[in-house]
Write a protein that holds these residues in place. Structure first.
Motif, mmCIF file in Angstrom:
data_model
loop_
_atom_site.group_PDB
_atom_site.id
_atom_site.type_symbol
_atom_site.label_atom_id
_atom_site.label_comp_id
_atom_site.label_asym_id
_atom_site.label_seq_id
_atom_site.Cartn_x
_atom_site.Cartn_y
_atom_site.Cartn_z
ATOM 1 N N MET A 79 0.838 -1.197 0.000
ATOM 2 C CA MET A 79 0.000 0.000 0.000
ATOM 3 C C MET A 79 0.875 1.250 0.000
ATOM 4 S SD MET A 79 -3.141 0.450 -0.384
ATOM 5 C CE MET A 79 -3.393 2.040 0.375
ATOM 6 N N ASP A 80 0.266 2.393 -0.278
ATOM 7 C CA ASP A 80 0.999 3.660 -0.239
ATOM 8 C C ASP A 80 1.490 3.894 1.190
ATOM 9 O OD1 ASP A 80 0.301 4.174 -2.979
ATOM 10 O OD2 ASP A 80 -1.702 4.667 -2.268
ATOM 11 N N TRP A 81 2.785 3.944 1.371
ATOM 12 C CA TRP A 81 3.424 3.838 2.680
ATOM 13 C C TRP A 81 3.020 4.920 3.669
ATOM 14 C CZ3 TRP A 81 6.696 7.766 4.385
ATOM 15 C CH2 TRP A 81 7.035 8.726 3.426
ATOM 16 N N HIS A 267 4.557 14.119 1.310
ATOM 17 C CA HIS A 267 5.193 13.702 0.060
ATOM 18 C C HIS A 267 5.020 12.201 -0.157
ATOM 19 C CE1 HIS A 267 8.545 13.461 3.071
ATOM 20 N NE2 HIS A 267 8.736 12.289 2.483
ATOM 21 N N HIS A 268 4.847 11.841 -1.413
ATOM 22 C CA HIS A 268 4.555 10.454 -1.766
ATOM 23 C C HIS A 268 5.830 9.646 -1.991
ATOM 24 C CE1 HIS A 268 1.085 7.966 -3.628
ATOM 25 N NE2 HIS A 268 2.002 7.172 -3.143
ATOM 26 N N ASP A 269 6.872 10.268 -2.521
ATOM 27 C CA ASP A 269 8.116 9.544 -2.773
ATOM 28 C C ASP A 269 8.817 9.244 -1.451
ATOM 29 O OD1 ASP A 269 8.321 12.421 -2.694
ATOM 30 O OD2 ASP A 269 10.462 12.199 -3.137
ATOM 31 N N VAL A 270 9.585 8.178 -1.433
ATOM 32 C CA VAL A 270 10.344 7.802 -0.238
ATOM 33 C C VAL A 270 11.698 8.502 -0.294
ATOM 34 C CG1 VAL A 270 11.392 5.908 1.052
ATOM 35 C CG2 VAL A 270 9.185 5.576 -0.078
ATOM 36 N N SER A 333 8.245 -0.361 2.794
ATOM 37 C CA SER A 333 7.744 -0.295 1.423
ATOM 38 C C SER A 333 8.806 -0.759 0.434
ATOM 39 C CB SER A 333 7.312 1.133 1.077
ATOM 40 O OG SER A 333 8.434 2.002 1.001
ATOM 41 N N LEU A 334 10.055 -0.893 0.892
ATOM 42 C CA LEU A 334 11.131 -1.346 0.026
ATOM 43 C C LEU A 334 11.091 -2.855 -0.193
ATOM 44 C CD1 LEU A 334 14.004 0.843 1.530
ATOM 45 C CD2 LEU A 334 12.561 1.348 -0.454
ATOM 46 N N HIS A 342 5.467 4.208 -5.930
ATOM 47 C CA HIS A 342 6.366 4.771 -4.920
ATOM 48 C C HIS A 342 6.529 3.763 -3.790
ATOM 49 C CE1 HIS A 342 6.581 8.797 -6.659
ATOM 50 N NE2 HIS A 342 5.264 8.794 -6.791
ATOM 51 N N PRO A 343 7.755 3.397 -3.484
ATOM 52 C CA PRO A 343 9.019 3.866 -4.056
ATOM 53 C C PRO A 343 9.327 3.265 -5.429
ATOM 54 C CG PRO A 343 9.438 2.189 -2.418
ATOM 55 C CD PRO A 343 7.959 2.458 -2.374
#
Length: 430
Positions: A79-81, A267-270, A333-334, A342-343
């Motif tokens: 899911m979106d982290w 922010h959405h990016d990690v 999320s990695l 994302h990521p």
């Protein structure tokens, strides 16, 4: 009016103290696609089984009541982290995934989002007929917890989700979430019956600390004057004024500071600041070192390699890690990426292999053969041992590498498959 203040402030103190934690999350639209929802249900269920096998179902309730672990749990499922959607998707995934296992595990997921939350009392009553726990008591607990977060402490967040996870012996965790459209944020509230035993039976016996005051039960009909005074206090001072007055009377720091309180960025990016990179390096090193040793037979299976072992190492941490290990939910999320790229896009081949290995390990452990479960635990132990001194790639380099190999790993997102640029472009513009 002044005589009512201690009682009101004491009541608010009880409400805040008895939460096990909170989280602030940016609102994020969109739905979980079916291809991810089914995998989330499978992975969530098998992680729950692994925790119950190792530590018991009470520990699984404790994990769910911790906001940092809950966010990490959702992130490792793709899911979106950082987003509010983790709450809805995790509760939904557990309800679907644990439903068929409820008789075996003795864990039941009730409620959910919107109209599903209003079905919680009926679900609890039906379960009480099957399990023998006190359905009326648990229904009352469910309603009280909802009332505290929606009425007793008015913080501008309107509840729209109420998940009630209960065991056969009547222990429970509540995860509920409210929305504030003005700030475009959601607030998640966590409760655990282990901290609330006296909240149900004797609502105010859990008060501690230097400030005592007169205690009132707002559910009691004799509390009408206090309810009226509370409304007047809210009108005069507002929630911030109440908290400020409480601090001045008690001489304490803000009560929320004593709870696990997670605040996720917009922010959405990690980004590097979202991840403890040394822990990532420990995971990568453990996967490289222990993978061939502990999973020698597994690694001979086509499609399973070092990349799957990296994900398994992160899953192992979700199963075995101590609370302090989850201060950076973005790191998890990695393991399997995110549905919005994302990521990086969700590596379907790796995700499916992770589920398969976990199911095999749990199945064998039930039969008394726990070699694979122990191998997973070794991965987690080794990662913690190595993270203090090993080196590895920067976070940006790691993410770039994952994006580069995404087509080979069956990378998929809501924008389509990574090996089909035309489909991705169409979904992004359509």
């Amino acid at each position: 009016m002044e005589r009512a203040w201690p009682a009101i402030l004491a009541t608010i103190r009880v409400s805040i103290r008895n939460r096990s934690g909170t989280a602030i999350l940016p609102l994020h639209g969109g739905r979980v696609p079916p291809w991810l929802a089914t995998r989330m249900s499978s992975l969530g269920a098998v992680i729950a089984q692994a925790i119950v096998l190792h530590y018991g179902r009470d520990e699984f309730l404790r994990r769910l009541s911790h906001p940092f672990w809950f966010q990490s749990f959702g992130a490792i499922m793709g899911m979106d982290w950082h987003s509010s959607g983790i709450t809805t998707s995790v509760i939904g995934a557990l309800k679907r995934g644990l439903g068929p296992l409820s008789g075996e595990l003795g864990i039941h997921v009730c409620g959910g989002r919107g109209h599903h939350s209003r079905k919680t009392p009926d679900e609890l009553r039906r379960l009480s007929e099957r399990t023998g726990f006190d359905g009326d008591r648990l229904t009352r607990a469910s309603r009280l917890v909802a009332k505290v977060d929606s009425a007793a402490v008015q913080d501008g967040f309107d509840l729209y989700l109420h998940g009630f996870i209960v065991t056969d012996d009547g222990k429970w965790t509540v995860v509920q979430q409210g929305m504030n459209g003005g700030s475009k944020c959601a607030r998640r509230y966590h409760w655990h019956s282990e901290d609330l035993t006296s909240f149900v039976e004797q609502p105010h016996s859990a008060i501690d600390g230097p400030f005592q005051g007169e205690i009132v039960n707002l559910t009691d009909k004799r509390a009408a004057m206090s309810r009226s005074a509370q409304l007047q206090l809210l009108a005069d001072c507002g929630p911030d004024g109440i908290v400020s007055e409480l601090r001045s009377l008690s001489g304490e720091e803000p009560l929320q500071a004593t709870l696990p309180h997670l605040v996720m960025p917009a922010h959405h990016d990690v980004r590097p600041g979202d991840v403890f990179v040394r822990r990532l390096h420990g995971t990568l090193a453990a996967a490289a070192e222990r993978g061939p040793a502990d999973f020698s037979e597994l690694l001979l299976t086509p499609g399973v390699g070092a990349r799957t072992v990296q994900s398994l190492a992160m899953v192992a941490e979700v199963v075995h890690g101590a609370p302090y290990r989850f201060q950076d939910p973005a790191r998890f999320s990695l393991a399997h990426g995110g549905k919005d790229r994302h990521p990086f896009p969700v590596p379907i081949k790796v995700y499916d292999e992770t589920i398969r290995v976990m199911k095999s390990a749990v199945h064998k452990a039930k039969l008394g053969r726990d070699e694979e479960m122990q191998a997973l635990k070794h991965l987690d132990t080794q990662a913690r041992r190595l993270e203090g001194f090993v080196e590895g790639p920067s976070l940006s380099s790691f993410i770039a590498g994952e994006r580069a190999i995404s087509p080979e790993l069956g990378g998929r997102s809501v924008f389509g498959w990574e090996n089909d640029p035309a489909e991705r472009a169409k979904n992004r513009t359509g």
